[in-house]
Design an enzyme around this catalytic site. Sequence first.
Site, PDB file in Angstrom:
ATOM      1  N   HIS A  79       0.840  -1.202   0.000  1.00  0.00           N
ATOM      2  CA  HIS A  79       0.000   0.000   0.000  1.00  0.00           C
ATOM      3  C   HIS A  79       0.875   1.252   0.000  1.00  0.00           C
ATOM      4  CE1 HIS A  79       1.003  -0.452   4.149  1.00  0.00           C
ATOM      5  NE2 HIS A  79       0.042   0.227   4.684  1.00  0.00           N
ATOM      6  N   HIS A 106      -2.685   7.830  10.549  1.00  0.00           N
ATOM      7  CA  HIS A 106      -1.237   7.792  10.791  1.00  0.00           C
ATOM      8  C   HIS A 106      -0.444   8.034   9.512  1.00  0.00           C
ATOM      9  CE1 HIS A 106      -1.897   3.434   9.714  1.00  0.00           C
ATOM     10  NE2 HIS A 106      -0.763   3.602   9.072  1.00  0.00           N
ATOM     11  N   HIS A 162       0.218  -6.810  11.218  1.00  0.00           N
ATOM     12  CA  HIS A 162      -1.079  -6.673  10.558  1.00  0.00           C
ATOM     13  C   HIS A 162      -1.380  -7.945   9.765  1.00  0.00           C
ATOM     14  CE1 HIS A 162      -1.309  -2.396  11.387  1.00  0.00           C
ATOM     15  NE2 HIS A 162      -0.237  -2.119  10.691  1.00  0.00           N
ATOM     16  N   GLU A 172       3.659   5.414  12.478  1.00  0.00           N
ATOM     17  CA  GLU A 172       3.836   3.960  12.432  1.00  0.00           C
ATOM     18  C   GLU A 172       5.252   3.642  11.980  1.00  0.00           C
ATOM     19  OE1 GLU A 172       1.613   1.876   9.349  1.00  0.00           O
ATOM     20  OE2 GLU A 172       1.717  -0.002  10.470  1.00  0.00           O
TER      21      GLU A 172
HETATM   22 FE   FE2 Z   1       0.079   1.931   8.092  1.00  0.00          FE
END
Ligand code: FE2
Length: 308
Positions: free
Chosen positions: A200, A215, A247, A266
């Site tokens: 991403h 974030h 995650h 993060e």
């Molecule tokens: Fe993230």
Amino acid sequence: MALTGVLRPGHAQLRVLDLGESIKWYTDVMGLVPMGKDAQGRAYFKTRAERDHHSVILRQADTAGMDFFGFKVRDKATLEALEQKLKGHGVATERMPAGELLETGERVRFKVPTGHTIELYCEKKNVGNATGCVNPEVDVIDGPGICPIRMDHCLIYGGDIDGNLKLFEEVLGFNLVERVKLEDGTTDLATWLTCSHKAHDIAMVRHAEDAKLHHVAFQMPSWESVLRAADIMSVNRVSIDIGPTRHGITQGTTIYFFDPSGNRLETFCGGYDHYPDMHPITWTWDEVGRGIFYHDRKLNDAFLSVVT
Ligand SMILES: [Fe+2]
């Protein structure tokens, strides 16, 4: 895949409550490289590995949050073409003059349906990284600070994430990588999109209030470096939201934590490679906890409620 169009996230401008304290924190704790201030008093930073002049800009303000997020595009022709495509899609654009951000060319600024300000640009001064471009050594990082590799992505909160998905896919050429569905099985709660081969480059969560930041993330080179970052956070009494953990979505390892102004950041590592022929991964509502936090297998209250 030959990368064309939008290349990568390039900069995020964050609002901070105490600029002096924040400059010290982003330098000493995050391990970013200070790159000077502009006439407006904004402070600029890059990571050691980044080659362009800056990726983080801090602005003194009364509230925390993110002013805008910028993506670097391939060249001037791409910038012109994307500006025209945006206008054709009914999106109003504004040209920010060259030099308005230090060492940066003209930017095309616009608002996405969730109310966030996004920018495209193609020119930023290549100042080089810590190791140079000729016969470089490995950058042996032993601190001080967390020393991430790059500013990697952001997660934004707002209402019309369906409109965002359409704009990012159809106009900016992003691909949908993963999505989380609400209880009805059809409505998206969240989407993860890429303009590259990464898992991403931007993500978005459906939220009652527009233009919110969840974030800004920084890429770390290894799981061990994420754990080292956690140690540095504790040494410096940094407020940690969650982690170190993993995650399910993107499969990256992570810590969520807060800067002194309450902006969530993060440290992120991993995530699989994405190619445009890959079908998006879907997470159903009953498994959303495992998707967001793979080890705890449940959401913490802060994930859905604390934004700036
Ligand atoms: Fe993230």
